[in-house]
Design an enzyme around this catalytic site. Sequence first.
Site, PDB file in Angstrom:
ATOM      1  N   ALA A 284      -1.448   0.782   6.597  1.00  0.00           N
ATOM      2  CA  ALA A 284      -1.645  -0.341   7.519  1.00  0.00           C
ATOM      3  C   ALA A 284      -2.557  -1.379   6.895  1.00  0.00           C
ATOM      4  O   ALA A 284      -3.354  -1.077   5.996  1.00  0.00           O
ATOM      5  CB  ALA A 284      -2.243   0.163   8.831  1.00  0.00           C
ATOM      6  N   ASP A 285      -2.426  -2.599   7.388  1.00  0.00           N
ATOM      7  CA  ASP A 285      -3.314  -3.675   6.984  1.00  0.00           C
ATOM      8  C   ASP A 285      -3.501  -4.610   8.171  1.00  0.00           C
ATOM      9  O   ASP A 285      -2.538  -4.926   8.866  1.00  0.00           O
ATOM     10  CB  ASP A 285      -2.749  -4.449   5.791  1.00  0.00           C
ATOM     11  N   THR A 286      -4.742  -5.028   8.396  1.00  0.00           N
ATOM     12  CA  THR A 286      -5.060  -5.926   9.509  1.00  0.00           C
ATOM     13  C   THR A 286      -5.670  -7.201   8.968  1.00  0.00           C
ATOM     14  O   THR A 286      -6.541  -7.151   8.092  1.00  0.00           O
ATOM     15  CB  THR A 286      -6.051  -5.254  10.485  1.00  0.00           C
TER      16      THR A 286
ATOM     17  N   GLY B  28      -0.065  -4.986  10.211  1.00  0.00           N
ATOM     18  CA  GLY B  28       1.218  -4.506   9.705  1.00  0.00           C
ATOM     19  C   GLY B  28       1.104  -3.016   9.436  1.00  0.00           C
ATOM     20  O   GLY B  28       0.068  -2.548   8.932  1.00  0.00           O
TER      21      GLY B  28
ATOM     22  N   LYS C  26       0.826  -1.206   0.000  1.00  0.00           N
ATOM     23  CA  LYS C  26       0.000   0.000   0.000  1.00  0.00           C
ATOM     24  C   LYS C  26       0.862   1.259   0.000  1.00  0.00           C
ATOM     25  O   LYS C  26       0.537   2.255  -0.652  1.00  0.00           O
ATOM     26  CB  LYS C  26      -0.928   0.012   1.225  1.00  0.00           C
TER      27      LYS C  26
END
Length: 197
Positions: free
Chosen positions: A78-80, A115, A61
């Site tokens: 961010a990524d969850t 992350g 991203k």
Amino acid sequence: MLLHEKLRTHRLLLASQSPRRRELIAGCGLPHVLAPKYECEERYPDDLPAEEVPLYLSRLKSEACPEPLAAGDILLTADTVVIAAGEVLGKPHDRAGAVAMLRRLAGRSHTVVTGVTLRTPARSRTFGARSEVWLRPLSDEEIAYYVDTCRPYDKAGAYGIQEWIGYAAIERIEGSFYNVMGLPIQKVYVELEKLLA
């Protein structure tokens, strides 16, 4: 000097459409602006270990941001993901997908990993946070109520801990509550401090 004062000479760009992430950044008192919306195909290698997926996607991203960063800019992406029995559960595509995910999570524990990538024109830093979540058994009626009331189609694992299910069904958490909400804000705060040291 406190972090929010240090950030006055920078521009913290939050590249996320998530209202939860905006709420957490604001709640921590960090001045920020939303990065212009852009598309990023969230694909990752099939052989990537599940806990590395959100770190990989947060970097992806960050790299997909079409606008070059100016001096003083800090881009936050961010990524969850929710991981159940070693498998990544993304966002459900429809009601049936949400119900199936919640049936799978009910009555057992799962892992939530976020992350985060912080990037300036000169450097980049990616880090993660991990939380274990225990969900009590849920009846089909409870699952249907939650899905139909809260419509959790934009949430990894088909639930938001800040919604009804968090109040009524989460038995315990090991790790950061805010990580489960979508951003480990304490860790973000510490990493921004290091970046600006």
